[in-house]
Design a protein around this motif. Structure first.
Motif: not given
Length: 226
Positions: A18-35
């Motif tokens: 569950a922790g890894e899934q949360r971290r992955r979603k956060e990385r995806e969100r940060e990447l999208w914001e940068r794009i």
């Protein structure tokens, strides 16, 4: 005792997962914001309304026609992962206030450009345009003949003390209308004289197109659906 240990191990595994899934979603969100912060056009996130998944992928769409690569077309209003040749078009929802999770859409969004804009230079062409902008590229006369040289770098070839030979690439840039040579000679950095090359308005516009950022490679290879 063994069953208790197994239950504890399973609980720890589920917590880590569950922790890894949360971290992955956060990385995806940060990447999208940068794009989205870097693109010169607006992007919306929409889901496939005909998807049978419990949590369908979220796709990216733009209000204008886009291009990626040399000629891949992405029509306005359609998911970026769909090309111009798709016939069974995806039915998209109204925009949702979250990040895209379709990895093909995410990558396309990071490298796309408006279809009516200039074609971006390659990495090599960008380097030469930057040297032209800095005033380092000249057509020179030397015993081996007239050549175009980048005076910021010497080479071991004949005439290398005049700079690195860039005749071929500069001719390509000239054919695209990005660079032009002065009609009169001027002083050059190596102490002699030559015909300086300069950017045209088209060349300046091409150089102004942002290079594909290195962090695009950090895009998740298989974003989660939720």
């Amino acid at each position: 005792m063994l069953q208790i240990d197994q239950r504890e191990a399973l609980a720890r595994y589920e917590q880590e997962l569950a922790g890894e899934q949360r971290r992955r979603k956060e990385r995806e969100r940060e990447l999208w914001e940068r794009i989205t912060a870097a693109t010169p056009f607006d992007l919306t996130v929409r889901t496939d309304t005909h998807s049978k998944l419990d949590a369908p992928l979220r796709h990216a769409a733009a209000a204008i026609d886009l291009l990626t690569g040399a000629r891949r077309q992405h029509p306005a209003g359609r998911a970026l992962c769909e090309g111009i040749t798709h016939t069974n078009l995806m039915a998209l929802s109204e925009p949702v206030n979250t990040h895209a999770t379709c990895h093909r859409c995410v990558h396309a969004a990071a490298v796309a450009r408006p279809a009516d804009g200039p074609e971006p230079p390659t990495k090599k062409e960008r380097q030469e345009l930057e040297r032209v902008e800095a005033g380092a590229v000249f057509t020179v006369e030397h015993p081996q003949g007239r050549e175009i040289r980048d005076t910021s770098e010497q080479s071991r070839s004949p005439g290398g003390d005049y700079g690195r030979k860039v005749t071929a690439v500069m001719k390509r840039l000239h054919a695209r209308g990005w660079v032009v040579s002065d009609a009169e000679t001027t002083d050059s950095p190596w102490g002699g004289r030559g015909w300086r090359w300069n950017l045209t308005s088209l060349g300046a516009a091409a150089l102004a197109i942002p290079a594909v950022p290195r962090w695009v490679e950090a895009a998740p290879s298989a974003p989660t659906a939720a």
